[in-house]
Scaffold this active site. Structure first.
Site, short mmCIF file in Angstrom:
data_model
loop_
_atom_site.label_atom_id
_atom_site.label_comp_id
_atom_site.label_asym_id
_atom_site.label_seq_id
_atom_site.Cartn_x
_atom_site.Cartn_y
_atom_site.Cartn_z
N GLY A 1 12.91 -6.07 14.27
CA GLY A 1 12.99 -7.47 14.69
C GLY A 1 11.71 -7.93 15.35
N SER B 1 9.24 -10.42 13.46
CA SER B 1 8.89 -11.77 13.01
C SER B 1 9.93 -12.80 13.42
CB SER B 1 8.76 -11.80 11.49
OG SER B 1 7.82 -10.85 11.06
N GLU C 1 -1.40 5.99 12.04
CA GLU C 1 -1.76 6.40 10.70
C GLU C 1 -0.77 5.89 9.64
OE1 GLU C 1 -1.39 10.60 9.24
OE2 GLU C 1 -2.72 10.60 10.98
N SER D 1 -0.49 -10.01 6.32
CA SER D 1 -0.84 -10.54 4.99
C SER D 1 -2.25 -10.10 4.59
CB SER D 1 -0.78 -12.07 5.01
OG SER D 1 -1.90 -12.58 5.70
N ASN D 2 -2.56 -10.22 3.32
CA ASN D 2 -3.89 -9.81 2.87
C ASN D 2 -5.00 -10.65 3.51
OD1 ASN D 2 -2.69 -7.83 1.40
ND2 ASN D 2 -3.53 -8.44 -0.59
N GLU D 3 -4.67 -11.89 3.86
CA GLU D 3 -5.68 -12.72 4.54
C GLU D 3 -5.94 -12.16 5.93
OE1 GLU D 3 -2.97 -14.10 2.84
OE2 GLU D 3 -4.32 -14.32 1.13
#
Ligand code: FAD
Lengths: 338, 397
Positions: free
Chosen positions: B127, B129, B244, B382-384
């Site tokens: 929990g 986000s 890791e 996210s990838n951004e």
């Protein structure tokens, strides 16, 4: 040179857009003249040019309309080619719903060689991924008779016809159609007519995707302006701004490709298909880009069924799987441009 | 430079392979191969088999009953998991909460919770986000107010993966609204059966119930459920993130996905010939395979560095970005490979009637899997956001 649509087309597009925003059913589309605009005057309609189709399908895509208009145009066009003016009249009036069953499993995007055949007035075979068959009053089935291609009318609720219907990635319904000595009415027709009508259907999918992309772009822009993270609207992040700019550029390229195809829809077959393949390849690439970028730039919310982008993304991806994918058209373009 | 595993690593790999061959439940493997969702029973069964072997806690320190697997061993295990279509270890308890408890939890918390994670008594969900706190997680608003021996929790979490199966949730909550964002956050363990908790399903774009909203209204949580110190929760959460993460590149899944894609391409026909012989398709396939070969080595370079003691911090961002893109490209190509069969769209939560997909088995979920895996470039940072980390932490821009 004039890149503006005629007054009539603009008016049809505007009223179609307003009607679709309120939600339209089949009768409403007929009443508005949408079905009539798919056919030329000779065929009993009042449109039928590449640009007539382009404006209509662009609006249908923009609104995310899932009614099988493309299917009606494709099957109806062949009926017109076969001189079935009574049936065409009923289609335009919204009284007869029809779809073309031509693709067969295992052929991927190729038109043939098909195996569905007609014997003593009854048709047998299997047709695949047929849109709108579940609501059709009449199936137009391509089949071989003594080795020659022709089109045949089949009652989808009649004997010898089995439909297995599922939802379609584009939001409509698709069916697998099994024909087991189903009674069939021969209409005639040729391979060349089929190819002309499929070029029009290719234009329809491209224009539909264009309208859909405009909607995806508008929603994404809106979200970039309103969603805040780190105390600012996410549209302030240059990483997203530049990608949104690329999306806007590519959509304009797609718009031009649709115009190129619309303007060449009635050119001689080779030139027509060269443009059809160019448009379908480019629009396929763009629709894919726009779907993936719209999802990514929204973040998690775009992954949900509840958010309105979900059917829009799926429709854009589905466009790549109809009437030939990017690679099928690239291969054909290479052949026709050689 | 030596690209080969050591003898010990190879022996471990053989042992994992033998175990997988004998123990992966056939029906779960079939579901995974077909791109279908697993049920809770499938995951529980696999956890218990692994636990019997001592491998559910393979990555845990010996002090907590684990095997203290090296990064290379973890990598081998993940590869074989994917290769044998074994279920993934559900990460929330074993891989996410346990390391935090081991590092920051009290002795009582460790003694109570860790065995229950392994036995399957507890199913944890994450929990973190909230609707307003995604990439900017530190802006989270769910409040926990101290009231005697309890915290009273109010707020909403979202995207809670598999929360419908969970009896426990670990949460980041705001305990000091006056402090600077990151400093007012605490790490709280909450029983999902507590009155005032409501779980609502979220259906994803592929039609599957995989994530949830979790609402908290005056939920009473005993103070002993606080992990570590109050207002230090962000540090613990960060520890998890920089901890890791060998599996982050998903090389095992990519390899399995590529193998299944090749099977599809050998079966589907293009102009009457196997699709894999179509030069355009073959070129798409080859480009992905070339990338994946380099990705596997990139992954091992980071993994080997981790074993040598270097903390894979920002490097794991590289693995996440490139690894997710490659996996998504494989799903994308699998969808393209099935051609028109991508159009009939049947999802599991519409299964009631006779809505079977009409195409070959391998085609049934091609679109669904493609759509579902758009998530992997969004979640877990996210990838951004990962690129932002790379530009700052690695490139120093
Ligand atoms: C299927 C799924 C499962 C999930 N499971 C869980 C779970 O179990 N538990 C949990 O706690 N969370 C979970 N998440 C949540 C996930 O971690 C978030 O979706 C993620 O952090 C992104 O947040 P967001 O969706 O709010 O997007 P936003 O943060 O609103 O981002 C929107 C867009 O803006 C971009 N953006 C944001 N900030 C920047 C920046 N600084 N620079 C450039 N671009 C930026 C993002 O990359 C994205 O493209 C899950 C999400 C999904 C989709």
């Amino acid at each position: 040179m004039d890149f503006n649509h005629t007054e009539e087309r603009r008016m049809l597009a505007d009223s179609l857009r307003r009607t679709l925003e309120r939600g339209a059913d089949w009768a409403k589309l007929a009443e508005l003249g949408v079905l009539g605009a798919l056919f030329t005057e000779d065929e009993g309609g009042f449109g039928g040019s590449g640009f007539d189709l382009a404006v209509i399908y662009e609006e249908l895509g923009r609104a995310g309309c899932t009614l099988p208009v493309l299917e009606a145009g494709l099957a109806g066009g062949l009926l017109a080619d076969c001189g079935q003016s009574d049936l065409v009249e009923q289609i335009i009036a919204g009284e007869l719903r029809t779809t073309l069953a031509y693709a067969e499993p295992g052929l991927r995007y190729d038109l043939g060689p098909i195996t569905t055949s007609v014997n003593s007035g009854a048709v047998s075979g299997r047709k695949t991924v047929v849109g709108g068959a579940d609501t059709a009053d009449l199936l137009v089935v391509s089949a071989l008779q003594d080795g020659a291609l022709g089109f045949h009318g089949v009652d989808p609720k009649g004997p010898g016809v089995t439909l297995h219907t599922t939802p379609s990635l584009d939001g409509g319904m698709v069916s697998e159609v099994t024909l087991d000595a189903a009674p069939a009415t021969p209409y005639g027709g040729t391979q060349a007519q089929l190819e002309q009508r499929l070029a029009a259907a290719t234009l329809a999918v491209c224009a539909d995707a264009l309208g859909t992309m405009d909607t995806a772009k508008a929603m994404t822009l809106d979200y970039l302006r309103t969603r805040t993270q780190f105390g600012v609207p996410i549209g302030k992040f240059q990483a997203l701004q530049h990608r949104m700019a690329d999306v806007a550029i590519e959509i304009e390229m797609a718009r031009s490709a649709v115009i190129n195809l619309a303007g060449n829809l009635h050119a001689e077959a080779r030139e027509r298909d060269r443009h059809a393949s160019a448009a379908k390849n480019l629009v396929g690439r763009t629709a894919h880009l726009v779907a993936e970028e719209a999802i990514q730039m929204h973040g998690g919310i775009a992954m949900t069924e509840e958010y309105a982008l979900a059917p829009i993304s799926r429709r854009l991806i589905a466009a790549g799987h109809r009437f030939g994918d990017e690679d099928w058209h690239l291969e054909r373009f290479i052949r026709l441009s050689a | 430079m030596d690209l080969n595993y050591t003898d010990e690593e190879r022996a471990f790999q053989d042992e994992v392979r033998r175990f997988m061959k004998d123990n992966v439940p056939a029906d779960a493997a079939a579901k995974i191969a077909a791109g279908k969702s697993l049920g809770k029973a499938d995951m529980d069964l696999w956890h218990s088999r692994l636990n019997d072997k001592g491998w559910l806690a393979g990555a845990w320190p010996k002090a907590f009953g684990g095997q203290e697997w090296s990064a290379v061993q973890k990598h081998i295990f993940e590869e074989e998991t994917a290769f044998h279509n074994a279920p993934r270890i559900v990460p929330f308890g074993v891989g996410m909460l346990a390391p935090v408890l081991q590092a920051f939890g009290s002795k009582e918390q460790q003694d109570y919770y860790l065995p229950r994670i392994l036995s399957g008594e507890d199913w944890w969900c994450q929990g973190y986000s909230e609707p307003g706190a995604g990439s900017d997680l530190a802006s989270l608003k769910t409040r926990a107010v101290r009231d005697g021996d309890h915290f009273i929790v109010n707020g909403q979490k979202t995207w809670t993966t598999l929360g419908q199966y969970a009896n426990k949730i670990f949460c980041l909550v705001r305990t000091d609204p006056a402090a600077k964002q990151q400093q007012g956050i605490s790490f709280l363990l909450i029983d999902m059966d507590t009155p005032g908790i409501e779980v609502r399903p979220i259906i994803l774009i592929d039609g599957v119930h995989e994530v949830n909203e979790v609402w908290f209204t005056d939920v009473k949580v005993p103070v002993e459920n606080l992990v570590g110190e109050e207002n230090k929760g962000w540090t613990y959460a960060k520890y998890l993130l920089t901890h890791e993460r060998t599996g982050i590149a998903g090389v095992g899944f990519a390899n399995a996905g590529l193998a299944s894609l090749k099977r599809i391409a050998r079966t589907e026909l293009h102009h009457g010939r196997p699709l894999i012989e179509d030069p355009l398709f073959a070129a798409r396939l080859a480009r992905i395979e070339i990338d994946l070969m380099a990705m596997a080595t990139t992954n091992l370079r980071v993994v080997a560095g981790a074993d040598a003691g270097a903390a894979p911090g920002a490097e794991s961002s590289m693995l996440k970005v490139k690894g997710s893109i490659i996996r998504q490209q494989i799903n994308d190509l699998a969808r393209r490979a099935v051609g028109p069969w991508a159009v009939p769209f049947v999802s599991e939560d519409m299964d009631e009637t006779n809505l079977y997909h009409p195409g070959p088995d391998y085609a049934a979920k091609a679109s669904n899997t493609y759509l579902n895996n758009r998530k992997i470039s969004i979640y877990g940072g996210s990838n951004e956001v990962q690129r932002g980390i790379i530009t700052k932490a690695i490139l120093g821009l």
